[in-house]
Design an enzyme around this catalytic site. Structure first.
Site, PDB file in Angstrom:
ATOM      1  N   HIS A 138      -6.403  -8.470  -0.338  1.00 51.92           N
ATOM      2  CA  HIS A 138      -6.530  -7.286   0.503  1.00 51.92           C
ATOM      3  C   HIS A 138      -7.455  -7.628   1.662  1.00 51.92           C
ATOM      4  O   HIS A 138      -8.671  -7.773   1.483  1.00 51.92           O
ATOM      5  CB  HIS A 138      -7.103  -6.137  -0.332  1.00 51.92           C
ATOM      6  CG  HIS A 138      -6.800  -4.781   0.194  1.00 51.92           C
ATOM      7  ND1 HIS A 138      -5.549  -4.205   0.104  1.00 51.92           N
ATOM      8  CD2 HIS A 138      -7.585  -3.867   0.810  1.00 51.92           C
ATOM      9  CE1 HIS A 138      -5.583  -2.988   0.635  1.00 51.92           C
ATOM     10  NE2 HIS A 138      -6.807  -2.773   1.080  1.00 51.92           N
TER      11      HIS A 138
ATOM     12  N   HIS B  83      -3.205  -4.458   2.978  1.00 52.84           N
ATOM     13  CA  HIS B  83      -4.280  -3.791   3.720  1.00 52.84           C
ATOM     14  C   HIS B  83      -3.887  -3.373   5.129  1.00 52.84           C
ATOM     15  O   HIS B  83      -4.268  -2.295   5.578  1.00 52.84           O
ATOM     16  CB  HIS B  83      -5.551  -4.632   3.787  1.00 52.84           C
ATOM     17  CG  HIS B  83      -6.670  -3.992   4.563  1.00 52.84           C
ATOM     18  ND1 HIS B  83      -7.260  -2.802   4.157  1.00 52.84           N
ATOM     19  CD2 HIS B  83      -7.307  -4.354   5.716  1.00 52.84           C
ATOM     20  CE1 HIS B  83      -8.220  -2.477   5.019  1.00 52.84           C
ATOM     21  NE2 HIS B  83      -8.260  -3.392   5.969  1.00 52.84           N
TER      22      HIS B  83
ATOM     23  N   ASP C 108       0.791  -1.232   0.000  1.00 52.13           N
ATOM     24  CA  ASP C 108       0.000   0.000   0.000  1.00 52.13           C
ATOM     25  C   ASP C 108       0.825   1.284   0.000  1.00 52.13           C
ATOM     26  O   ASP C 108       1.486   1.616   0.984  1.00 52.13           O
ATOM     27  CB  ASP C 108      -0.902   0.032   1.234  1.00 52.13           C
ATOM     28  CG  ASP C 108      -1.960  -1.044   1.227  1.00 52.13           C
ATOM     29  OD1 ASP C 108      -3.143  -0.704   1.085  1.00 52.13           O
ATOM     30  OD2 ASP C 108      -1.596  -2.229   1.397  1.00 52.13           O
TER      31      ASP C 108
ATOM     32  N   GLU D 127      -4.084   1.825  -3.586  1.00 58.59           N
ATOM     33  CA  GLU D 127      -5.430   2.315  -3.272  1.00 58.59           C
ATOM     34  C   GLU D 127      -5.416   3.531  -2.353  1.00 58.59           C
ATOM     35  O   GLU D 127      -6.401   4.255  -2.277  1.00 58.59           O
ATOM     36  CB  GLU D 127      -6.265   1.202  -2.636  1.00 58.59           C
ATOM     37  CG  GLU D 127      -5.746   0.750  -1.285  1.00 58.59           C
ATOM     38  CD  GLU D 127      -6.846   0.243  -0.367  1.00 58.59           C
ATOM     39  OE1 GLU D 127      -7.965   0.020  -0.841  1.00 58.59           O
ATOM     40  OE2 GLU D 127      -6.578   0.101   0.838  1.00 58.59           O
ATOM     41  N   ASN D 128      -4.302   3.767  -1.653  1.00 58.35           N
ATOM     42  CA  ASN D 128      -4.182   4.918  -0.756  1.00 58.35           C
ATOM     43  C   ASN D 128      -3.205   5.965  -1.284  1.00 58.35           C
ATOM     44  O   ASN D 128      -2.696   6.778  -0.514  1.00 58.35           O
ATOM     45  CB  ASN D 128      -3.676   4.471   0.629  1.00 58.35           C
ATOM     46  CG  ASN D 128      -4.663   3.606   1.368  1.00 58.35           C
ATOM     47  OD1 ASN D 128      -5.838   3.942   1.494  1.00 58.35           O
ATOM     48  ND2 ASN D 128      -4.196   2.472   1.865  1.00 58.35           N
TER      49      ASN D 128
ATOM     50  N   HIS E 224      -0.887  -2.753   6.430  1.00 61.52           N
ATOM     51  CA  HIS E 224       0.209  -1.778   6.372  1.00 61.52           C
ATOM     52  C   HIS E 224       1.432  -2.155   7.187  1.00 61.52           C
ATOM     53  O   HIS E 224       2.504  -1.594   6.953  1.00 61.52           O
ATOM     54  CB  HIS E 224      -0.268  -0.382   6.807  1.00 61.52           C
ATOM     55  CG  HIS E 224      -1.174   0.292   5.837  1.00 61.52           C
ATOM     56  ND1 HIS E 224      -1.245   1.659   5.705  1.00 61.52           N
ATOM     57  CD2 HIS E 224      -2.068  -0.206   4.945  1.00 61.52           C
ATOM     58  CE1 HIS E 224      -2.138   1.983   4.784  1.00 61.52           C
ATOM     59  NE2 HIS E 224      -2.650   0.852   4.306  1.00 61.52           N
TER      60      HIS E 224
ATOM     61  N   ASN F 227     -10.295  -1.914  -0.613  1.00 59.64           N
ATOM     62  CA  ASN F 227     -11.539  -1.290  -0.170  1.00 59.64           C
ATOM     63  C   ASN F 227     -11.622   0.193  -0.520  1.00 59.64           C
ATOM     64  O   ASN F 227     -12.718   0.761  -0.558  1.00 59.64           O
ATOM     65  CB  ASN F 227     -11.726  -1.479   1.340  1.00 59.64           C
ATOM     66  CG  ASN F 227     -10.519  -1.037   2.143  1.00 59.64           C
ATOM     67  OD1 ASN F 227      -9.426  -1.579   1.958  1.00 59.64           O
ATOM     68  ND2 ASN F 227     -10.689  -0.079   3.027  1.00 59.64           N
ATOM     69  N   HIS F 228     -10.491   0.843  -0.798  1.00 57.77           N
ATOM     70  CA  HIS F 228     -10.513   2.261  -1.175  1.00 57.77           C
ATOM     71  C   HIS F 228     -10.472   2.477  -2.694  1.00 57.77           C
ATOM     72  O   HIS F 228     -10.319   3.619  -3.136  1.00 57.77           O
ATOM     73  CB  HIS F 228      -9.347   2.996  -0.520  1.00 57.77           C
ATOM     74  CG  HIS F 228      -9.522   3.185   0.960  1.00 57.77           C
ATOM     75  ND1 HIS F 228     -10.558   3.919   1.493  1.00 57.77           N
ATOM     76  CD2 HIS F 228      -8.787   2.735   2.009  1.00 57.77           C
ATOM     77  CE1 HIS F 228     -10.456   3.917   2.821  1.00 57.77           C
ATOM     78  NE2 HIS F 228      -9.401   3.199   3.150  1.00 57.77           N
TER      79      HIS F 228
END
Length: 278
Positions: A170, A195, A18, A49-50, A197, A84-85
Site C-alpha cells: 500500500h 492505495h 481498494d 480499508e475504504n 486507486h 493507512n486507513h
C-alpha cells in the site's frame, strides 16, 4: 522458487483493489460468487480499508466497519488487506480482531495481524500487507511504518511463510513498488500495489517468477476523477487552502468499476500469468 518444503498445488488468486464505500462493497459482494466461478479462483484477496465512509472527514470517516466486513466475508472473500486507513472508523478494534483481516505488518502495533496463511485442500497461500511511508500522511491514525526492505528481511527471518506468497504493498510510488517487486523476484509469488486507486494497465511476470502490478485500482463509483470520491479536498490542500473548511468528502456517483487482477501460480510458487479483470 519457494523455499524447500513450501510447495503448494497450483492455484488461481483473485486480488481486488481498494473498495470505496459500502455500496461498492455490496456491489462486489453480489458479483463475487460469479467472478470466483468464472475465473476458477481458489482464493480471493480484497483491500477494503475504504469500504465504509462513516463520519466526518478528512480522517475519521474512512475505514472499515463490522457490518461491511461481514458482507464481504459472507460473499466469499478469504483475506481482507488494509493500509493507512486500517486504524480509522468506529469499529477498528473489532475489525482488526477478525482472523481474515490483515493490517500492515511493518509497524509497531499489537492489534490485528500482518499476515495470514490460507489453506484450501492442498493449496496454501500466505498473504502479507505492507504499508509504505509514502502512504502514512501526517494526521492519520496509522502508526508510522518501518522501512520496507528491513521489515521484509526481518519478517522472512522470523516467520514461517508457507506456500505461495502474495504481498499487498500500500503506497504512493510506482517506482517504489516496482523496486520492491524486483528485489523480491523469486522470493514471493506476487506483489500487487494498492492505495492510489487509478489502475495500471499492465501486469508483469518478472524473470524469477514473481507477478507484479503497480496498482490494482479502485473498486467503486467512477465519477469525479476516478478515485471513488470528490477530490475537492485534495485540490484545496494542493493550493495551500484550509480543506477542513470544506463540506465533508462525498462519494462519487456513476457506474461502478472493478480494480482487480487474476494471478495463476504454479506448484513451485512461481506465477505463470497475471491478467487484469475489468
Amino acid at each position: 522458487m519457494s523455499p524447500a518444503g513450501h510447495r503448494t498445488a497450483p492455484m488461481t488468486v483473485l486480488a481486488v483493489g481498494d473498495v470505496v464505500g459500502s455500496d461498492a462493497a455490496g456491489w462486489l459482494a453480489d458479483r463475487l460468487p460469479r467472478l470466483r466461478e468464472e475465473h476458477e479462483a481458489d482464493f480471493v484477496v480484497v483491500n477494503a480499508e475504504n469500504c465504509a465512509v462513516t463520519g466526518p472527514i478528512p480522517m475519521d470517516g474512512f475505514g472499515m466497519t463490522v457490518e461491511v466486513i461481514d458482507r464481504l466475508l459472507d460473499a466469499g472473500v478469504d483475506a481482507i488487506t488494509g493500509g493507512n486507513h486500517s486504524w480509522d472508523g468506529p469499529d477498528v478494534d473489532d475489525v482488526l480482531a477478525y482472523p481474515q483481516v490483515v493490517r500492515p505488518v511493518n509497524l509497531d502495533e499489537t492489534r490485528g495481524r500482518g499476515l495470514i496463511t490460507l489453506t484450501r485442500g492442498d493449496r496454501t497461500l500466505t498473504v502479507i500487507n505492507l504499508l509504505s511511508p509514502t502512504a502514512a500522511l501526517p494526521g492519520m491514525k496509522a502508526p508510522q511504518p518501518e522501512p520496507l526492505w528491513p521489515s521484509w528481511t526481518a519478517l522472512a527471518a522470523a516467520e514461517d511463510l508457507p506456500g505461495a506468497i502474495l504481498i499487498d504493498l500500500h503506497g504512493e510510488s510506482p517506482w517504489e513498488k516496482a523496486s520492491l517487486a524486483a528485489a523480491l523476484d523469486g522470493q514471493v509469488s506476487a506483489l500487487v500495489g494498492t492505495h492510489t486507486h487509478d489502475p495500471t494497465l499492465r501486469g508483469h511476470l518478472l524473470p524469477a517468477g514473481t507477478a507484479y502490478v503497480a496498482e490494482l485500482g479502485m473498486t467503486g463509483p467512477l465519477g469525479f476523477t476516478g478515485g471513488g470520491f470528490d477530490p475537492a479536498h485534495f485540490a484545496a490542500r494542493l493550493r495551500g487552502e484550509d480543506h477542513t473548511a470544506l463540506p465533508p468528502y462525498e462519494l462519487a456517483t456513476g457506474p461502478m468499476s472493478l480494480g482487480a487482477v487474476r494471478v495463476d501460480i504454479g506448484a513451485d510458487g512461481s506465477a505463470t500469468a497475471i491478467d487484469r479483470i475489468t
